[in-house]
Every structure is written in structure tokens, then in C-alpha cells.
Design a protein around this motif. Structure first.
Motif, short mmCIF file in Angstrom:
data_model
loop_
_atom_site.label_atom_id
_atom_site.label_comp_id
_atom_site.label_asym_id
_atom_site.label_seq_id
_atom_site.Cartn_x
_atom_site.Cartn_y
_atom_site.Cartn_z
N ARG A 112 0.52 5.59 6.52
CA ARG A 112 -0.55 4.78 5.93
C ARG A 112 -1.95 5.37 6.11
NH1 ARG A 112 -0.75 -0.30 4.09
NH2 ARG A 112 1.47 -0.44 4.57
N ALA A 113 -2.21 5.99 7.25
CA ALA A 113 -3.58 6.42 7.55
C ALA A 113 -4.15 7.35 6.49
CB ALA A 113 -3.62 7.09 8.92
N LYS A 114 -3.32 8.24 5.96
CA LYS A 114 -3.84 9.24 5.03
C LYS A 114 -4.31 8.63 3.71
CE LYS A 114 -1.07 12.37 3.21
NZ LYS A 114 -0.30 13.62 3.00
N VAL A 116 -5.04 5.55 2.98
CA VAL A 116 -6.11 4.58 3.24
C VAL A 116 -7.45 5.31 3.42
CG1 VAL A 116 -7.02 2.95 4.92
CG2 VAL A 116 -4.66 2.74 4.13
N LYS A 117 -7.41 6.40 4.16
CA LYS A 117 -8.63 7.18 4.40
C LYS A 117 -9.22 7.70 3.09
CE LYS A 117 -10.24 11.48 6.50
NZ LYS A 117 -9.89 12.66 7.33
N THR A 133 3.87 2.57 2.31
CA THR A 133 3.93 3.91 2.87
C THR A 133 5.21 4.09 3.69
OG1 THR A 133 2.88 3.44 5.00
CG2 THR A 133 1.41 3.79 3.10
N ASP A 135 5.47 4.01 6.66
CA ASP A 135 5.48 3.07 7.77
C ASP A 135 6.21 1.77 7.44
OD1 ASP A 135 3.81 4.77 9.33
OD2 ASP A 135 2.05 4.04 8.26
#
Length: 217
Positions: A112-114, A116-117, A133, A135
Motif C-alpha cells: 500500500r505505501a507505494k 498511496v505515496k 494492494t 496487503d
């Protein structure tokens, strides 16, 4: 009737796959003196490294240290991809989906982090109703789980959605989910042998969402 669009991320929203290809080539040459070619790399595009590494190990009788690979390459990828622009036509396409009153979901094999960033950086994150994602599911592409989860979240039938993908692993996942798919290849996935798709375009600037919705069956 078309009610929703489901977008892949890597290779569709940003052109990150060419960055990864160069990283893989460099790492395998330095650590195993192996010259990776594009056709081999395509095994993991839209999925993750495991399918590629297993194939290379079987072919070459060597062992790839996954932990070392991640340690050596993760931050390098972040640094090299940090300022990548959105791909041609992406911003206008995303806005047109919402202007047409359609729902919008992301479905990516990345964590998810990628996404979203980058979507936050582009000012696009609020256009998405859902972000699905790695996740959120047990199996990533080419399994259909990401797309099935997106369909569930969107509360629609699979016949009411269209998927935008660049990789054959993504197309396979869409096929297995029973959802129509449009292919938008990039400099990496243009080398793929895409099969079983609804349409193929050079960029999302070629996709007229109003026409797509009116022609959708």
C-alpha cells in the motif's frame, strides 16, 4: 452497463517497471554474473520477483539470495522512482472517470505505501473510492484476488467493470476474475505477448471514457 474502472498502478499510473528492469539487470550481473534479458524479466512484471527467480534458479543452477536482493535494491528503487511523473493521459483519464459518475479503484500487486505515496504526490488519491494492494489479499497477480476484492469493495458485478492493465500477468488476473480489460503497454510490457483483452491503446489519452461507457456491453 459500465459502473466502475479498476486501474493497475506500476506501469499504468507511473512508468516504474523500466526502473525495476535496470535494477534487476544491474543486481544480477554484479551478484551472479548473469545477463538478464527483457523476455525473462517479463515473468515478474505485474507480480513479484519469485516467479522470475525460481525460473532463473532452475535454468542456471544457482541460488538467489532474496533477502540480499531486497536489502540492496529497495531503497535504490525508492530513490530512482521518487520523482517519476504520471504517465501520459493518466491524470485526465482519472478525472474523466469521476466526471462520468463512475466508481474508481486501484488494484496493484505492490504494497500500500507505494501507490498511496505517489497518488498523494500527484494530487489524485481522493479520486479513488478504494485502493486494493498486496496487503489486502493472500495472492497477487496473476491470481484474480486483487480484482475480485476490488469488485467486492465497489459493490458491483464483474460485468459492470473494466480493468486497465499493462502486463500479461495483469491481463491473466483480469481474465481469471471474469472482468474485461484494456491493455496500455509501456516500454517494458510492449515486449509481452498480450492475449485475451478487450482493447489495446498506446496511452490512456486514447481512451474516451464517455464513449467507452456508451459502447460497453
Amino acid at each position: 452497463m459500465l459502473k466502475a474502472v479498476i486501474l493497475d498502478f506500476d506501469g499504468v499510473v507511473i512508468d516504474s517497471e523500466l526502473v525495476w528492469f535496470d535494477i534487476y539487470v544491474d543486481w544480477l550481473e554484479k551478484n551472479l554474473n548473469y545477463n538478464l534479458v527483457m523476455e525473462e524479466f517479463l515473468l515478474c512484471v505485474g507480480a513479484n520477483y519469485e516467479k522470475l527467480f525460481q525460473a532463473l534458479e532452475q535454468k542456471n543452477n544457482f541460488i538467489i539470495d532474496r533477502e540480499k536482493f531486497l536489502v540492496d535494491t529497495t531503497q535504490k528503487f525508492i530513490d530512482l522512482s521518487d520523482q517519476l511523473p504520471p504517465k501520459e493521459g493518466v491524470v485526465d483519464f482519472i478525472k474523466s472517470v469521476k466526471d462520468a459518475g463512475l466508481k474508481l479503484s486501484l488494484a496493484t500487486s505492490a504494497v500500500r505505501a507505494k501507490p498511496v505515496k505517489h497518488l498523494t504526490r500527484f494530487g489524485l488519491i481522493d479520486y479513488f473510492d478504494f485502493i486494493v494492494t498486496a496487503d489486502d489479499v493472500e495472492r497477487i497477480k496473476p491470481y484474480p484476488d486483487l480484482f475480485l476484492k476490488a469488485i467486492e469493495n465497489l459493490e458491483i458485478e464483474k460485468e459492470e467493470a473494466i480493468i486497465i492493465e499493462d502486463s500479461q500477468n495483469g491481463v491473466l488476473a483480469a481474465n481469471r476474475a471474469g472482468v474485461k480489460v484494456i491493455v496500455v503497454p509501456n516500454d517494458v510490457t510492449k515486449h509481452s505477448k498480450h492475449e485475451n483483452y478487450e482493447d489495446k491503446v498506446n496511452s490512456l489519452s486514447e481512451v474516451n471514457i464517455a464513449k467507452l461507457a456508451s459502447d460497453f456491453k
